[in-house]
Design a protein around this motif. Structure first.
Motif, PDB file in Angstrom:
ATOM      1  N   ILE A   1      -7.848  11.308  -2.076  1.00 40.21           N
ATOM      2  CA  ILE A   1      -7.970  10.417  -0.925  1.00 40.21           C
ATOM      3  C   ILE A   1      -6.805  10.725   0.011  1.00 40.21           C
ATOM      4  O   ILE A   1      -5.635  10.688  -0.402  1.00 40.21           O
ATOM      5  N   GLU A   2      -7.110  11.060   1.266  1.00 40.64           N
ATOM      6  CA  GLU A   2      -6.088  11.528   2.196  1.00 40.64           C
ATOM      7  C   GLU A   2      -4.948  10.524   2.368  1.00 40.64           C
ATOM      8  O   GLU A   2      -3.781  10.907   2.457  1.00 40.64           O
TER       9      GLU A   2
ATOM     10  N   ARG B   1      -1.126  11.605   1.916  1.00 36.09           N
ATOM     11  CA  ARG B   1      -0.142  11.499   2.993  1.00 36.09           C
ATOM     12  C   ARG B   1       1.066  10.675   2.538  1.00 36.09           C
ATOM     13  O   ARG B   1       2.210  11.049   2.780  1.00 36.09           O
ATOM     14  N   LYS B   2       0.808   9.561   1.860  1.00 36.89           N
ATOM     15  CA  LYS B   2       1.913   8.730   1.376  1.00 36.89           C
ATOM     16  C   LYS B   2       2.768   9.498   0.364  1.00 36.89           C
ATOM     17  O   LYS B   2       4.002   9.419   0.399  1.00 36.89           O
ATOM     18  N   SER B   3       2.123  10.247  -0.513  1.00 34.62           N
ATOM     19  CA  SER B   3       2.856  11.049  -1.496  1.00 34.62           C
ATOM     20  C   SER B   3       3.685  12.118  -0.805  1.00 34.62           C
ATOM     21  O   SER B   3       4.855  12.342  -1.151  1.00 34.62           O
ATOM     22  N   PHE B   4       3.107  12.786   0.178  1.00 34.73           N
ATOM     23  CA  PHE B   4       3.807  13.825   0.941  1.00 34.73           C
ATOM     24  C   PHE B   4       5.031  13.236   1.627  1.00 34.73           C
ATOM     25  O   PHE B   4       6.138  13.779   1.522  1.00 34.73           O
ATOM     26  N   GLU B   5       4.842  12.120   2.279  1.00 33.05           N
ATOM     27  CA  GLU B   5       5.961  11.458   2.969  1.00 33.05           C
ATOM     28  C   GLU B   5       7.044  11.027   1.977  1.00 33.05           C
ATOM     29  O   GLU B   5       8.246  11.126   2.263  1.00 33.05           O
ATOM     30  N   LEU B   6       6.626  10.567   0.806  1.00 34.50           N
ATOM     31  CA  LEU B   6       7.579  10.146  -0.220  1.00 34.50           C
ATOM     32  C   LEU B   6       8.388  11.340  -0.738  1.00 34.50           C
ATOM     33  O   LEU B   6       9.612  11.254  -0.878  1.00 34.50           O
TER      34      LEU B   6
END
Length: 194
Positions: free
Chosen positions: A4-5, A9-14
């Motif tokens: 799920i994008e 995205r949240k994981s990438f930002e984290l």
């Protein structure tokens, strides 16, 4: 892992936040898996500028023992994602990755590129060698099953490429690893044969 994008995205930002703020940097080093996870998420989100900047900025933080392999492996993945197949192949075919799983993934990426380039003769040579490599490789756990299934699906895809009419209604099932790539490749084959 839910594909799920929003979560990607949240994981990438984290990951970016924790590395940029020295949370994931311990004793002056970034764990090679954290580095690779950041790149993988960035590729998935098509954040190429961010991950290319990330590689330049943080490569020196990877332990010297794994630095070259980590940079090369991830750079090849970025080139592949940007459809720069020749650049990706140049890296992948000139490295033997120290990490067994990365080595398996690198060999698989070579096979995907060869299929996408429709270099079926070379694909078949590499596929046969890959299947033998998997059989002989010990201590890789469930990866043995995963990559054996990848080989079987690649053999099926190659057969479909050679005999498209015989397989006009074929679709890869849910048990197929990397099913999105296989069904996308299958769809492109059927479209090009029309």
């Amino acid at each position: 892992n839910q594909n799920i994008e929003y979560y990607s995205r949240k994981s990438f930002e984290l990951y970016l936040y924790t590395i940029e703020n020295d949370i994931f940097i311990e004793n002056g080093e970034i764990n090679r898996y954290s580095f690779t996870n950041t790149i993988s998420l960035g590729i998935k989100l098509k954040e190429f500028n961010k991950i290319e900047t990330f590689v330049k900025k943080y490569s020196a933080y990877i332990n010297i023992i794994y630095r070259k392999n980590t940079i090369d492996f991830n750079t090849a993945k970025i080139f592949y994602a940007k459809d720069q197949h020749d650049k990706a192949l140049r890296i992948l075919l000139t490295n033997e990755f120290k990490d067994s799983i990365w080595n398996l993934n690198a060999k698989y990426l070579v096979l995907k590129i060869l299929f996408e380039l429709r270099n079926i003769e070379l694909l078949e040579i590499h596929l046969k060698a890959f299947k033998t490599y998997i059989k002989r490789k010990a201590n890789i756990g469930y990866h043995k099953t995963y990559f054996t299934n990848v080989c079987n699906a690649l053999y099926q895809l190659t057969d479909i490429y050679k005999n498209p009419v015989k397989h006009i209604n074929y679709v890869f099932g849910n048990e197929t690893p990397d099913i999105e790539w296989f069904n996308k490749s299958l769809q492109e084959l059927h479209s090009s044969k029309k």
